[in-house]
Design a protein around this motif. Sequence first.
Motif, mmCIF file in Angstrom:
data_model
loop_
_atom_site.group_PDB
_atom_site.id
_atom_site.type_symbol
_atom_site.label_atom_id
_atom_site.label_comp_id
_atom_site.label_asym_id
_atom_site.label_seq_id
_atom_site.Cartn_x
_atom_site.Cartn_y
_atom_site.Cartn_z
ATOM 1 N N PHE A 18 0.828 -1.201 0.000
ATOM 2 C CA PHE A 18 0.000 0.000 0.000
ATOM 3 C C PHE A 18 0.865 1.255 0.000
ATOM 4 C CE2 PHE A 18 -2.294 3.300 2.424
ATOM 5 C CZ PHE A 18 -3.335 3.514 1.538
ATOM 6 N N GLY A 19 1.910 1.254 0.799
ATOM 7 C CA GLY A 19 2.817 2.396 0.846
ATOM 8 C C GLY A 19 3.528 2.621 -0.473
ATOM 9 N N MET A 20 3.912 1.546 -1.142
ATOM 10 C CA MET A 20 4.583 1.665 -2.433
ATOM 11 C C MET A 20 3.635 2.243 -3.473
ATOM 12 S SD MET A 20 6.466 -1.259 -4.717
ATOM 13 C CE MET A 20 4.959 -2.156 -4.946
ATOM 14 N N ILE A 21 2.390 1.769 -3.507
ATOM 15 C CA ILE A 21 1.398 2.290 -4.447
ATOM 16 C C ILE A 21 1.125 3.764 -4.158
ATOM 17 C CG2 ILE A 21 -1.025 2.140 -5.137
ATOM 18 C CD1 ILE A 21 -0.761 -0.911 -4.727
ATOM 19 N N LEU A 22 0.996 4.122 -2.900
ATOM 20 C CA LEU A 22 0.767 5.509 -2.510
ATOM 21 C C LEU A 22 1.947 6.396 -2.910
ATOM 22 C CD1 LEU A 22 -1.137 7.470 -1.000
ATOM 23 C CD2 LEU A 22 0.149 6.936 1.065
ATOM 24 N N PHE A 23 3.166 5.942 -2.676
ATOM 25 C CA PHE A 23 4.362 6.705 -3.015
ATOM 26 C C PHE A 23 4.435 6.967 -4.514
ATOM 27 C CE2 PHE A 23 8.742 6.482 -4.604
ATOM 28 C CZ PHE A 23 9.244 7.645 -4.033
ATOM 29 N N TRP A 24 4.293 5.925 -5.328
ATOM 30 C CA TRP A 24 4.393 6.098 -6.768
ATOM 31 C C TRP A 24 3.224 6.903 -7.320
ATOM 32 C CZ3 TRP A 24 8.682 5.869 -9.171
ATOM 33 C CH2 TRP A 24 9.692 5.045 -8.724
ATOM 34 N N GLY A 25 2.049 6.732 -6.750
ATOM 35 C CA GLY A 25 0.898 7.526 -7.187
ATOM 36 C C GLY A 25 1.104 9.009 -6.917
#
Length: 84
Positions: A18-25
């Motif tokens: 979730f953190g990775m998706i949030l960061f890249w988004g």
Amino acid sequence: MYWYDHDVSGWSYVWMGFGMILFWGLLIVGFALALRYLFRTESQSRAHPVQPGPEHVLAERFARGEIDAKEYADRLSVLRSATR
């Protein structure tokens, strides 16, 4: 002794994903907004549009049929004599 205390559990993988998706988004959205800001045109950056002049407003009223030709000519002559 404490074999599983230092490893990542199943829920930690979910939160990392979730953190990775949030960061890249957020990174992609920020980049897109920066490009939009840098390449905006002059008409998009103008905060206050230019107001039409009195002769333009009078011509629009005549075009809509709110006033007749005689009244248009009279008011136009008054406007032009007042600006001199």
